[in-house]
Design a protein around this motif. Structure first.
Motif, PDB file in Angstrom:
ATOM      1  N   CYS A   1     -27.023   3.785  33.290  1.00  0.00           N
ATOM      2  CA  CYS A   1     -27.844   2.693  33.214  1.00  0.00           C
ATOM      3  C   CYS A   1     -27.528   1.379  33.010  1.00  0.00           C
ATOM      4  CB  CYS A   1     -28.616   3.228  31.957  1.00  0.00           C
ATOM      5  SG  CYS A   1     -30.147   2.300  31.515  1.00  0.00           S
ATOM      6  N   PHE A   2     -28.359   0.332  33.527  1.00  0.00           N
ATOM      7  CA  PHE A   2     -27.805  -1.026  33.333  1.00  0.00           C
ATOM      8  C   PHE A   2     -28.841  -1.763  32.559  1.00  0.00           C
ATOM      9  CE2 PHE A   2     -25.894  -0.385  37.727  1.00  0.00           C
ATOM     10  CZ  PHE A   2     -24.506  -0.590  37.415  1.00  0.00           C
ATOM     11  N   VAL A   3     -28.541  -2.460  31.318  1.00  0.00           N
ATOM     12  CA  VAL A   3     -29.334  -3.299  30.563  1.00  0.00           C
ATOM     13  C   VAL A   3     -28.984  -4.586  30.736  1.00  0.00           C
ATOM     14  CG1 VAL A   3     -29.988  -3.578  28.280  1.00  0.00           C
ATOM     15  CG2 VAL A   3     -29.925  -1.186  28.883  1.00  0.00           C
ATOM     16  N   LEU A   4     -30.121  -5.380  30.825  1.00  0.00           N
ATOM     17  CA  LEU A   4     -30.041  -7.004  31.069  1.00  0.00           C
ATOM     18  C   LEU A   4     -30.537  -7.635  29.969  1.00  0.00           C
ATOM     19  CD1 LEU A   4     -29.724  -5.764  33.994  1.00  0.00           C
ATOM     20  CD2 LEU A   4     -30.880  -7.719  34.830  1.00  0.00           C
ATOM     21  N   TYR A   5     -29.978  -8.497  29.230  1.00  0.00           N
ATOM     22  CA  TYR A   5     -30.501  -9.075  28.082  1.00  0.00           C
ATOM     23  C   TYR A   5     -30.601 -10.604  28.648  1.00  0.00           C
ATOM     24  CZ  TYR A   5     -28.770  -5.487  24.992  1.00  0.00           C
ATOM     25  OH  TYR A   5     -28.775  -4.301  24.300  1.00  0.00           O
ATOM     26  N   TYR A   6     -31.211 -11.248  27.895  1.00  0.00           N
ATOM     27  CA  TYR A   6     -31.534 -12.761  27.898  1.00  0.00           C
ATOM     28  C   TYR A   6     -30.299 -13.671  27.517  1.00  0.00           C
ATOM     29  CZ  TYR A   6     -36.510 -11.971  28.847  1.00  0.00           C
ATOM     30  OH  TYR A   6     -37.390 -11.402  29.399  1.00  0.00           O
ATOM     31  N   SER A   7     -29.831 -12.939  26.424  1.00  0.00           N
ATOM     32  CA  SER A   7     -28.423 -13.969  25.762  1.00  0.00           C
ATOM     33  C   SER A   7     -27.223 -13.229  25.826  1.00  0.00           C
ATOM     34  CB  SER A   7     -28.827 -14.251  24.385  1.00  0.00           C
ATOM     35  OG  SER A   7     -28.219 -13.310  23.635  1.00  0.00           O
ATOM     36  N   ARG A   8     -26.207 -13.920  26.083  1.00  0.00           N
ATOM     37  CA  ARG A   8     -24.739 -13.375  25.818  1.00  0.00           C
ATOM     38  C   ARG A   8     -24.529 -12.854  24.668  1.00  0.00           C
ATOM     39  NH1 ARG A   8     -20.622 -11.371  29.071  1.00  0.00           N
ATOM     40  NH2 ARG A   8     -18.723 -11.608  27.856  1.00  0.00           N
ATOM     41  N   GLU A   9     -24.865 -13.420  23.480  1.00  0.00           N
ATOM     42  CA  GLU A   9     -24.469 -13.093  22.378  1.00  0.00           C
ATOM     43  C   GLU A   9     -25.111 -11.609  22.114  1.00  0.00           C
ATOM     44  OE1 GLU A   9     -26.200 -15.441  19.115  1.00  0.00           O
ATOM     45  OE2 GLU A   9     -25.153 -14.291  17.601  1.00  0.00           O
TER      46      GLU A   9
ATOM     47  N   TRP B   1     -20.728  -6.997  35.757  1.00  0.00           N
ATOM     48  CA  TRP B   1     -20.612  -8.292  36.484  1.00  0.00           C
ATOM     49  C   TRP B   1     -22.083  -8.675  36.658  1.00  0.00           C
ATOM     50  CZ3 TRP B   1     -22.076  -8.718  41.767  1.00  0.00           C
ATOM     51  CH2 TRP B   1     -22.021  -7.312  42.436  1.00  0.00           C
ATOM     52  N   GLY B   2     -22.882  -7.716  36.822  1.00  0.00           N
ATOM     53  CA  GLY B   2     -24.483  -8.134  37.050  1.00  0.00           C
ATOM     54  C   GLY B   2     -24.984  -7.273  38.106  1.00  0.00           C
TER      55      GLY B   2
ATOM     56  N   SER C   1     -21.527 -12.657  31.865  1.00  0.00           N
ATOM     57  CA  SER C   1     -22.659 -11.700  32.243  1.00  0.00           C
ATOM     58  C   SER C   1     -23.553 -11.583  30.834  1.00  0.00           C
ATOM     59  CB  SER C   1     -22.105 -10.637  32.780  1.00  0.00           C
ATOM     60  OG  SER C   1     -22.832  -9.452  32.749  1.00  0.00           O
ATOM     61  N   THR C   2     -24.758 -11.279  31.122  1.00  0.00           N
ATOM     62  CA  THR C   2     -25.763 -10.804  30.017  1.00  0.00           C
ATOM     63  C   THR C   2     -26.079  -9.328  30.622  1.00  0.00           C
ATOM     64  OG1 THR C   2     -27.589 -11.864  31.323  1.00  0.00           O
ATOM     65  CG2 THR C   2     -26.434 -13.175  29.322  1.00  0.00           C
ATOM     66  N   THR C   3     -25.270  -8.733  31.341  1.00  0.00           N
ATOM     67  CA  THR C   3     -25.633  -7.250  31.741  1.00  0.00           C
ATOM     68  C   THR C   3     -24.556  -6.209  31.172  1.00  0.00           C
ATOM     69  OG1 THR C   3     -26.590  -8.063  33.598  1.00  0.00           O
ATOM     70  CG2 THR C   3     -25.875  -5.765  33.723  1.00  0.00           C
ATOM     71  N   VAL C   4     -24.973  -5.126  30.776  1.00  0.00           N
ATOM     72  CA  VAL C   4     -24.243  -4.243  30.253  1.00  0.00           C
ATOM     73  C   VAL C   4     -24.329  -2.804  31.248  1.00  0.00           C
ATOM     74  CG1 VAL C   4     -23.746  -4.884  27.863  1.00  0.00           C
ATOM     75  CG2 VAL C   4     -25.479  -3.386  28.357  1.00  0.00           C
TER      76      VAL C   4
ATOM     77  N   ILE D   1     -34.538  -7.367  25.512  1.00  0.00           N
ATOM     78  CA  ILE D   1     -33.914  -6.676  26.719  1.00  0.00           C
ATOM     79  C   ILE D   1     -35.224  -7.327  27.959  1.00  0.00           C
ATOM     80  CG2 ILE D   1     -34.076  -4.832  28.251  1.00  0.00           C
ATOM     81  CD1 ILE D   1     -33.137  -3.205  25.840  1.00  0.00           C
ATOM     82  N   LYS D   2     -34.213  -7.718  28.929  1.00  0.00           N
ATOM     83  CA  LYS D   2     -34.904  -8.614  30.162  1.00  0.00           C
ATOM     84  C   LYS D   2     -35.612  -7.474  30.987  1.00  0.00           C
ATOM     85  CE  LYS D   2     -33.952 -12.406  33.145  1.00  0.00           C
ATOM     86  NZ  LYS D   2     -32.586 -13.084  33.367  1.00  0.00           N
ATOM     87  N   LYS D   3     -34.328  -6.489  31.257  1.00  0.00           N
ATOM     88  CA  LYS D   3     -34.538  -5.583  32.518  1.00  0.00           C
ATOM     89  C   LYS D   3     -33.790  -4.237  32.062  1.00  0.00           C
ATOM     90  CE  LYS D   3     -35.349  -5.219  37.265  1.00  0.00           C
ATOM     91  NZ  LYS D   3     -35.281  -5.911  38.681  1.00  0.00           N
TER      92      LYS D   3
END
Ligand code: GTA
Length: 181
Positions: free
Chosen positions: A100-108, A133-134, A55-58, A82-84
């Motif tokens: 809150c949820f933060v979505l990134y572009y990369s796993r790193e 998990w997304g 996942s790329t979401t925290v 940050i993507k979203k």
């Protein structure tokens, strides 16, 4: 590594946190990617763990109800683009309720957010950053019976940030169920 900084909107103190924090007692759990299991995840435990690995979401927990999207963006964009971003809302009042949820572009970048930002102080509160998990539509709403996060209904400690959940300030900031006792 992120440096400690003080800005007008956002006080950030870096703590040496290199482990995922347990979702129940907020202590480090070195063996798991996440101590939290979403009971609404539509799959097996193996599929859940696989989703967490890629996942790329925290998820960010223990946030102040007064923290703004701008503050979250400012802090979390330090580890990557940050993507979203989706603020968690009370399903009745439609106001922020502490997550809150933060979505990134990369796993790193996602891993860096968990490694370096979890445990930092944002608006005077140690936030918890967890692999997620997304994001899916609907997950932005608190699932508690009163509309907010479930954990706030069981809170036994006093939390001045949740005062506004209640009609009267005199009622205090304890969990809803605790108040009824
Ligand atoms: N990735 O740690 C998390 C996390 N949490 C806590 C919530 N979400 C999380 N995602 C990740 N990691 O989309 C997500 C949920 C949902 C949104 C709102 O945030 O997937 P919620 O908190 O309102 O509802 O979620 P949730 O998560 O379904 O509630 P749950 O799992 O029953 O309880 C959450 C916490 O409340 C527990 O970890 C515990 O600290 C406390 N709690 C629950 N029941 C009790 C109880 N009986 N007694 C004491 N404490 C309790």
């Amino acid at each position: 590594m992120i440096e400690a900084s003080l800005s007008s909107n956002c006080l950030i103190e870096m703590l040496p946190t290199f482990a995922v924090l347990d979702s129940h007692n907020e202590r480090p759990d070195l063996n798991k990617l996440s101590a939290y299991r979403d009971r609404r995840f539509p799959g097996s435990q193996e599929e859940f763990e696989e989703a967490l690995k890629n996942s790329t979401t925290v998820y960010i927990g223990n946030m102040s109800f007064y923290t703004t999207e701008e503050q979250v963006y400012e802090l979390f964009s330090r580890v990557g683009e940050i993507k979203k971003m989706i603020m968690g809302l009370d399903k009745n009042s439609k106001t922020p309720c502490g997550f809150c949820f933060v979505l990134y572009y990369s796993r790193e970048d996602t891993e860096d957010a968990v490694k370096y930002i979890s445990g930092t102080i944002l608006d005077d509160r140690p936030i918890r950053v967890d692999f997620d998990w997304g994001f899916q539509e609907g997950r932005q709403w608190g699932r508690g019976r009163s509309g907010g996060q479930v954990r706030d209904e069981y809170r036994t400690d006093y939390d001045p940030d949740i005062l506004f959940l209640f009609k009267s300030k005199a009622q205090g900031g304890y969990g809803k169920l605790v108040q009824r006792e």
